[in-house]
Structures are given as structure tokens and as C-alpha cells.
Design a protein around this motif. Sequence first.
Motif, mmCIF file in Angstrom:
data_model
loop_
_atom_site.group_PDB
_atom_site.id
_atom_site.type_symbol
_atom_site.label_atom_id
_atom_site.label_comp_id
_atom_site.label_asym_id
_atom_site.label_seq_id
_atom_site.Cartn_x
_atom_site.Cartn_y
_atom_site.Cartn_z
ATOM 1 N N LYS A 98 0.884 -0.940 -0.087
ATOM 2 C CA LYS A 98 0.030 0.074 0.179
ATOM 3 C C LYS A 98 0.810 1.239 0.181
ATOM 4 O O LYS A 98 1.838 1.209 0.582
ATOM 5 C CB LYS A 98 -0.831 0.161 1.214
ATOM 6 C CG LYS A 98 -2.100 1.330 1.339
ATOM 7 C CD LYS A 98 -2.945 0.945 2.308
ATOM 8 C CE LYS A 98 -2.368 1.220 3.636
ATOM 9 N NZ LYS A 98 -1.921 2.405 3.993
ATOM 10 N N GLU A 156 -3.525 3.910 -2.119
ATOM 11 C CA GLU A 156 -3.450 2.711 -3.457
ATOM 12 C C GLU A 156 -2.811 1.577 -2.895
ATOM 13 O O GLU A 156 -1.900 1.276 -2.270
ATOM 14 C CB GLU A 156 -2.353 3.238 -4.342
ATOM 15 C CG GLU A 156 -2.294 2.263 -5.564
ATOM 16 C CD GLU A 156 -1.068 2.789 -6.375
ATOM 17 O OE1 GLU A 156 -0.920 1.984 -7.559
ATOM 18 O OE2 GLU A 156 -0.876 4.130 -6.581
ATOM 19 N N THR A 173 -2.550 -2.591 -3.351
ATOM 20 C CA THR A 173 -2.446 -3.842 -4.351
ATOM 21 C C THR A 173 -2.161 -5.039 -3.517
ATOM 22 O O THR A 173 -1.401 -5.130 -2.713
ATOM 23 C CB THR A 173 -1.020 -3.427 -5.265
ATOM 24 O OG1 THR A 173 -1.015 -2.250 -5.767
ATOM 25 C CG2 THR A 173 -0.958 -4.617 -6.206
ATOM 26 N N ASN A 225 -1.811 -9.107 -4.459
ATOM 27 C CA ASN A 225 -1.516 -10.199 -5.168
ATOM 28 C C ASN A 225 -2.041 -11.433 -4.527
ATOM 29 O O ASN A 225 -1.493 -11.846 -3.520
ATOM 30 C CB ASN A 225 0.133 -10.213 -5.713
ATOM 31 C CG ASN A 225 0.325 -9.258 -6.605
ATOM 32 O OD1 ASN A 225 -0.316 -8.077 -6.805
ATOM 33 N ND2 ASN A 225 1.610 -9.320 -7.229
ATOM 34 N N ILE A 250 -4.962 -9.828 -9.086
ATOM 35 C CA ILE A 250 -4.786 -8.618 -8.714
ATOM 36 C C ILE A 250 -5.816 -7.795 -8.269
ATOM 37 O O ILE A 250 -6.843 -7.618 -9.004
ATOM 38 C CB ILE A 250 -3.832 -7.975 -9.550
ATOM 39 C CG1 ILE A 250 -2.418 -8.676 -9.600
ATOM 40 C CG2 ILE A 250 -3.259 -6.737 -8.851
ATOM 41 C CD1 ILE A 250 -1.510 -7.982 -10.564
ATOM 42 N N HIS A 300 -6.424 -3.985 -7.251
ATOM 43 C CA HIS A 300 -5.578 -2.799 -7.362
ATOM 44 C C HIS A 300 -6.545 -1.505 -7.523
ATOM 45 O O HIS A 300 -7.334 -1.295 -8.181
ATOM 46 C CB HIS A 300 -4.958 -2.867 -8.875
ATOM 47 C CG HIS A 300 -3.972 -1.805 -8.911
ATOM 48 N ND1 HIS A 300 -3.535 -1.107 -10.160
ATOM 49 C CD2 HIS A 300 -3.350 -1.018 -8.036
ATOM 50 C CE1 HIS A 300 -2.760 -0.104 -9.868
ATOM 51 N NE2 HIS A 300 -2.673 -0.081 -8.652
ATOM 52 N N THR A 301 -6.888 -0.881 -6.267
ATOM 53 C CA THR A 301 -7.698 0.107 -6.149
ATOM 54 C C THR A 301 -7.263 1.333 -5.317
ATOM 55 O O THR A 301 -6.214 1.159 -4.361
ATOM 56 C CB THR A 301 -9.046 -0.423 -5.185
ATOM 57 O OG1 THR A 301 -10.116 0.568 -5.322
ATOM 58 C CG2 THR A 301 -8.475 -0.812 -4.018
ATOM 59 N N SER A 350 -11.563 1.796 -9.047
ATOM 60 C CA SER A 350 -10.476 0.553 -9.517
ATOM 61 C C SER A 350 -9.559 1.282 -10.400
ATOM 62 O O SER A 350 -9.617 2.202 -11.306
ATOM 63 C CB SER A 350 -11.624 -0.164 -10.438
ATOM 64 O OG SER A 350 -12.675 -0.746 -9.352
ATOM 65 N N LYS A 387 -4.831 -2.323 -12.933
ATOM 66 C CA LYS A 387 -4.746 -3.787 -12.795
ATOM 67 C C LYS A 387 -5.851 -4.651 -12.001
ATOM 68 O O LYS A 387 -5.650 -5.686 -11.840
ATOM 69 C CB LYS A 387 -3.286 -4.016 -12.001
ATOM 70 C CG LYS A 387 -2.062 -3.550 -12.869
ATOM 71 C CD LYS A 387 -0.796 -3.698 -12.242
ATOM 72 C CE LYS A 387 -0.765 -2.704 -11.163
ATOM 73 N NZ LYS A 387 0.898 -3.028 -10.552
ATOM 74 N N HIS A 388 -6.952 -3.724 -11.742
ATOM 75 C CA HIS A 388 -7.608 -4.191 -10.768
ATOM 76 C C HIS A 388 -8.482 -5.470 -11.391
ATOM 77 O O HIS A 388 -9.045 -5.331 -12.486
ATOM 78 C CB HIS A 388 -8.756 -3.162 -10.477
ATOM 79 C CG HIS A 388 -9.799 -3.445 -9.269
ATOM 80 N ND1 HIS A 388 -9.376 -4.086 -8.218
ATOM 81 C CD2 HIS A 388 -11.190 -3.751 -9.444
ATOM 82 C CE1 HIS A 388 -10.523 -4.537 -7.297
ATOM 83 N NE2 HIS A 388 -11.492 -4.237 -7.960
ATOM 84 N N GLN A 390 8.259 -6.490 -9.012
ATOM 85 C CA GLN A 390 7.715 -5.289 -7.916
ATOM 86 C C GLN A 390 8.860 -5.493 -7.164
ATOM 87 O O GLN A 390 9.232 -6.703 -6.535
ATOM 88 C CB GLN A 390 6.577 -5.531 -7.517
ATOM 89 C CG GLN A 390 6.199 -4.350 -6.431
ATOM 90 C CD GLN A 390 4.816 -4.459 -6.013
ATOM 91 O OE1 GLN A 390 3.735 -5.454 -6.475
ATOM 92 N NE2 GLN A 390 4.383 -3.715 -5.142
#
Length: 511
Positions: A206, A210, A212, A214, A223, A225-226, A265, A268-269, A281
Motif C-alpha cells: 500500500k 493505493e 495492491t 496479489n 490482482i 488494485h484500487t 478501480s 490492474k484491478h 515489483q
Amino acid sequence: MASNSLNVPSFPSTNSQQRISTADTTVRVKVSLKPGRSLMDWIRLGRSGQDLTGVGGQILEVSEEELAKHNTQEDGWLSLRGKVYNVTPYMEYHPGGIDELKRGLGKDATQLFDEIHKWVNAESMLEKCLVGKLVTTSVSQRKGNNTYSWFKQIYSSYLICLNSLFKMKNNKLKPQFDWYQTNKTITLVVYTKWGDMSSEYVIISKEDKELTVNVNIKDLTFIIHTELEDGVSCDYSIKTSKDGKVEIVLPKIQLDKQWSGLGKSLDKHCTYKKTTELAVQYHECKLESVCNITHDVKLFCLRLPESTWMCVPIGYHIHVHHIISGMEIVRSYTCVSPSLTNVDNTEGKGRLIYLMIKIYPDGAITPWLNSLNIGDTVDISNYDGHFNSQRLDNDHQLVLYAAGTGFTPMVRLIHRSLQENSKIKSVKLLFFNKKLEDIVWKDQLDQLATNSKNRFEVKYILSEADDSWTGLKGRIRKELVSDHLPKTVDSNTKLLVCACGPIPFTKEVMR
């Protein structure tokens, strides 16, 4: 004696100092390089001003036909992500050996490269070897070649059909996502339908709002992603169930406040892709402690960022990233437990990474690691690997062959196998080293053998032992491998054999 195949699993650190044996032909291994052919030597050569391109430093447009002409060790070009490199001068510096590099000569080697070491920045490594840009020829430009045109069209249609079928299957099996809230928490729910799902297969990161997440499901990653509607703290918790349901609980910062929605969203959401297709990453970790294990092996404890949760599964590894002399260097290391005899499964879970690393004075990255002070930062990637620890629930006898720091992948295997609820009846470790002082955690291994109620046995073999050593001597050989396998195995007992060490070592075990 029942017939049992010797399974040699593929541990993940194929780019590390621990070379792993495997029957998987896609796994990369290291070879011994000639003196003066280390990574640091390659960096120095690149900075010497010598023309490594072979074309006088010009930037050319290279056709597929021209690229195909340069396919030998004496004149070798390859293409990576649309760029063409003259790798002839790099041949003897390649850690995987000349033969491995020759597999990509004269063609676009991008897919082959990504299968083996996608995390390596080849553009930085081969910058001084850049010949130019690969120019592909369209079918319409190949006038008069009707056979090629027909084949190209058929092949393109075939690929489109395959891609469509994969997407249909992927969408059908795609995990379902939902969320709900209470006065105190936001809970994200992913229905994976994977019976082996556990919290280790979830990575949370985070940055401000934001988020993420996985969720790794075999060789695929789902994923979340929001951009969250409001703030949450980093005291995440993860719950999993046998039906594959995953619940990620995020504590609200403003209690009793009802959110109108989860948030916005991002790109990658709710995507569901092969894990190998995802960009690597990295997380900026802080060095929390360093302990001397032997005269040249150290245990590094790294703390993940406060907003990151990642618990590395058994047999998986991470990549350490650093820039040396303007070149991006990446090395892979298997994660270990902080101890063999005193392991708290909850302390630091998801927050701390332990790496046991041998320091090489002329190495590319270990001298830098050795120079770090407490509080310094190290870039650590998301974990990588495919070892299925569920096999430990099915195999009842475990035999381990380790050489030097090839012991590191065995650490968590041993600990997991000796737990009270483990189905493993016995674990035997054959540990090969040069000298007595090279043996990692010998005191702990001896203590474990004493306290394990005959479930764990360790044998030390030294290749450069002094006269006071009364134990086994020599190097790996057929008799040592076979003599320490169980003499009798009943039909209900399975046997798992793991080997980790230099290439000749692991080949001898497999043989």
C-alpha cells in the motif's frame, strides 16, 4: 523393497550461489567462469572504452535475415525486446555458460530470456553491446513468397485461436472478488476455489490509499488494485479456508465511518494473469540485523516497509537489486528461518525476511551487502518460485543432500518436516563442506538431531578435513548417495530426495 522414484524438486534460486538440480530443462544453472570473467570484470570491460558492439558504435536497423547470420560463438547477435546486441564479447562472462547463451543466437531471444531470468535488466547489462533496432518484415513485404505468406497467415490464425481459448478458460476459472465492511474494518474477499490456498500466497502493498493485493494461485496471479475511498492501517490480517476462500481484513483508520464504496478501480484491478507475465515489483527494506554464522556466511534480517505484507513460501526466493557502477545487478536468494531450533512461526511473519548469504570478496553484490549498516536499505522483490510444499504432506521419508550454502533451501524444509503434525517420519541430511569451520549452524543441527527422537539425522562430509576429523571425508560419489538412502521402504511409504549445490554435485546425486 517397493519401487520408488527419487524426486529431486526444483528449488527456485536458479540465479543464486546455490545451484539447484532439477529435471526441468528451463531452469538456469551457473557454471564456473574463467579467472577474470566475473561480473565486476565485465563492468570494467564495459567502462574501458573498447568497442563491444562490433559495428563501430553505430546504431543500425537490423533485419531478421541479418540477425540470423550472426549465430555462432565467434559472431553472435541476439534480440531482446526489439533491440539487437552483439553478445560475442559477453560469452565467457555469462554466468549460465556459453552453451546456454548460444540458444538465443541469431534470433529474438526475448521469450527464452523471460523464461529463465525475466528479473535481470539485460538492457543495463548489455548496454555497451547494443548494435541497433530489430526491424521485422511484414508478410506483404515478402513479395513472391506465397508459401511463407500462406504459412504466416495460418500460423497467425492458430495463435489467435489459442489466445481466445486461453482467455475463455481463464475467464471461466477467474476468481470472484467481493468486499464488505463493519464499523471497524474493510474485508476483501477472493474466491479462488484452490484447496491449497494459504496466507503465504497473498502479498499486500500500500502507498497512501493505493492498495495492491496479489493472490497467487499456482502459476497465476489475481490482482486487487484500487485507490481506497478512505484510510486503512497496515495491521492487515489474512484468513483462508479449505475451499480456497481468502479474506483480507483492513482496519479502518476512522472507526464507525461507513464507506459508500471500496474506492476507485485502478488499471490492474481484477486482472488474472500468468505470474511470469507480471513486472517485477521491488520493496525498499531496511536492514534490521546481521549475524555471523561462519567466517564467511552471514544471516541478514530485513524488514519490509510498514505497508507491505509478504510471507515467502517454503522453497521460494526473492531477488536483491542494486546498481553498481551504473549497471543494475540482481541476485536471487532463498529465504530461511532465523534459527533451526528456536523458530517462532508468528514473530515477524509477513514483515521480516531472513537471508543466509556467503560473502565473496570478489563478488558483484555480496561485498556491498557486507558493507551495509543497520538501517540501510535493500531492494527486495516479490517472491518467485514454484516448489509445492504440499508434497511434504504426502512424502514420509526425506533425504537431503546439501553442499556449502546449498544448505539454505533445506533450512525451512527441515523445520517444516519436523513439526509435530508433519507426516514426515524421518529426515536425513548429508551436508558436504570443505572444512569443519565451513559448516553452517553445526551446533543447531547437532542439537536438533539429539532432540528429535530419532526423526532427524545429519552426516557431515569434509573434502579438506584435517587429521583430527574422524567423520566422513571426500566429495559426493555414488556410494555416498546410495548408502544413505533407506534400505527398505514399504508400499505405503513415499520417499522424497532433495539436492542443492554446485552443478557436478547435483548431477551426481541425480545420477
